[in-house]
Scaffold this active site. Sequence first.
Site, short mmCIF file in Angstrom:
data_model
loop_
_atom_site.label_atom_id
_atom_site.label_comp_id
_atom_site.label_asym_id
_atom_site.label_seq_id
_atom_site.Cartn_x
_atom_site.Cartn_y
_atom_site.Cartn_z
CE LYS A 1 -4.07 -1.79 2.62
NZ LYS A 1 -4.81 -1.54 1.59
NE ARG B 1 -11.15 -9.61 -1.78
CZ ARG B 1 -11.69 -8.70 -2.73
NH1 ARG B 1 -12.01 -9.14 -4.10
NH2 ARG B 1 -11.64 -7.56 -2.42
N1 BES Z 1 -8.25 -3.61 4.36
C1 BES Z 1 -8.48 -3.05 3.17
C2 BES Z 1 -9.52 -2.54 3.03
C3 BES Z 1 -9.84 -0.93 3.65
C4 BES Z 1 -9.47 0.00 3.15
C5 BES Z 1 -10.15 -0.98 4.96
C6 BES Z 1 -9.83 1.04 3.77
C7 BES Z 1 -10.39 -0.05 5.84
C8 BES Z 1 -10.13 1.35 5.29
C9 BES Z 1 -8.37 -4.49 2.31
O1 BES Z 1 -7.57 -5.51 2.53
C10 BES Z 1 -8.03 -3.82 0.97
O2 BES Z 1 -6.80 -3.52 1.01
N2 BES Z 1 -8.70 -3.82 -0.09
C11 BES Z 1 -8.49 -3.53 -1.30
C12 BES Z 1 -8.92 -4.47 -2.38
C13 BES Z 1 -8.50 -4.36 -3.68
C14 BES Z 1 -6.84 -4.60 -3.79
C15 BES Z 1 -9.30 -5.05 -4.65
C16 BES Z 1 -8.86 -2.20 -1.42
O3 BES Z 1 -10.09 -1.92 -1.10
O4 BES Z 1 -8.59 -1.14 -2.29
MN MN Z 2 -5.74 -5.35 1.78
#
Ligand code: BES
Ligand code: MN
Length: 476
Positions: A264, A338
Amino acid sequence: MKFSSKFGDVSAANTQSIVIARKNAQAAAKALGIEDRVQAALDSTKGSGGSAVSVFADKKPTIVAIVGSDGGVGSSQALAKDLAAAARTVAGTTARDVTIDMASFEPDDAYLFARQAVQAFANETYRFDEYRSKKPKAPTLSRLVVLADAESRGDVTRGIRHGSAIAEGLTLTKDLGNHPPNVCDPAFLASEAKKMAEPGRVTVNVIEEKAMEKHGMGALLSVSQGSARPAKLIIVNYKGGKTQKPVVLIGKGITFDTGGTNIKPSPGMDEMKFDMGGAAAVLGTARAVIEAKLPINLITIVAAAENMPGSRASRPSDVVTTMSGQTVEILNTDAEGRLVMCDAMTYAERYKPRAMIDVATLTGAQVVALGATAAGLFSNDDDLAAALAGAGDRANDRMWRLPIWDEYQDALKSPVADMKNVGGREAGSITAACFLSRFANGIPWAHIDVAGPAFRAKKATGRPLGALFQYLLDTA
Ligand code: BES
Ligand code: MN
Ligand code: ZN
């Protein structure tokens, strides 16, 4: 804080402070002999939802908080706002105790009123100062008395009991979320869960990585393999009911989400310590249910792991086999939630649940769609979805249903495996829910995406514990 009830009228209030609803402020003021002061306060201010005015008297109760609008309150969200204003106002004074004059609020539901009052004051006096070397002063306010008429004794007593149970659960949920991730790792979640064990009533089991391998939990293991901290599958089994089938709650317990190989960006990465918010909420719910002794059977499962980009971390294009036998092409290691949840769902089948509800900070897309106000709700069962949404409304912990129609499933087609772990740019929360739906295997299932609601301004909120407790109470 301590919570209790008292039955009688306002003149019986023997506390330093009192809360009265604006629409009936004068009746209470008369009983307290402070009509003039209260009238002056009413004349010089405009009442509105979530507002509070303080009046000071010469004799007990010396602090009078008048809250809300002239018209009174309707919804549970409006009541929660007024009660929060009351709690904020009183907690800002030196009062050690407070009475809330229930009659002045004319609530439709005395049980819910008492419960919400307890929750509001518990929330306002919650602190998390474990990591400060110099402890700030704790709030002086330490006792709330709900003053009510004798007819509502049963409802108010129960409301206070449940409110206290919910408050205890919320404290656990918030504490778990607020701990830093170097402390709150999968092993920490497991040891906190173990503290809930009670002979005969609550058993806690932890499945270690060796056993996960035997179960074939290839998806869950693929997430933790990049971290030095091993994954844990935590199971809290509460037997409060007779023979009825259990409800299973499953929580996403990513104790830190770096994104893994698909790392990230730095801004905001710190907030990924809250990526165990789903786990914290289901553990807190279990705590509240145990405390309230609800007559139900409840299994709480936490899929705990850390998503790190270590040398053994999975790569985009890796293929793993889930416990269900379905294969997944991991095209983005940041869609790890997931992956841990799907194996937990398959594991949950052994409990033959009447409903399986998973809670996860799953997608940034949920935050874009609904923000922090409503969680995203997804389900393969209309009755379950309606029951959860209704419970959320009543408990002032709302969620809004989004579809998981077949058209969306197409986004998960993989060129090499049964599915990939990401859809496209569009409808990200929905394609994530579609992924999970493939592991429900005919069980009535709901998924609650709390990426937005779980934390606010770098603090855990405890959501959606209130909605889950209400749902479980409704099924009891
Ligand atoms: N933990 C994150 C989602 C999240 C985002 C939680 C903001 C709390 C606040 C999750 O694991 C994630 O990174 N999701 C990605 C999925 C994508 C790679 C398909 C996302 O939402 O960007
Ligand atoms: Mn994630
Ligand atoms: Zn995540």
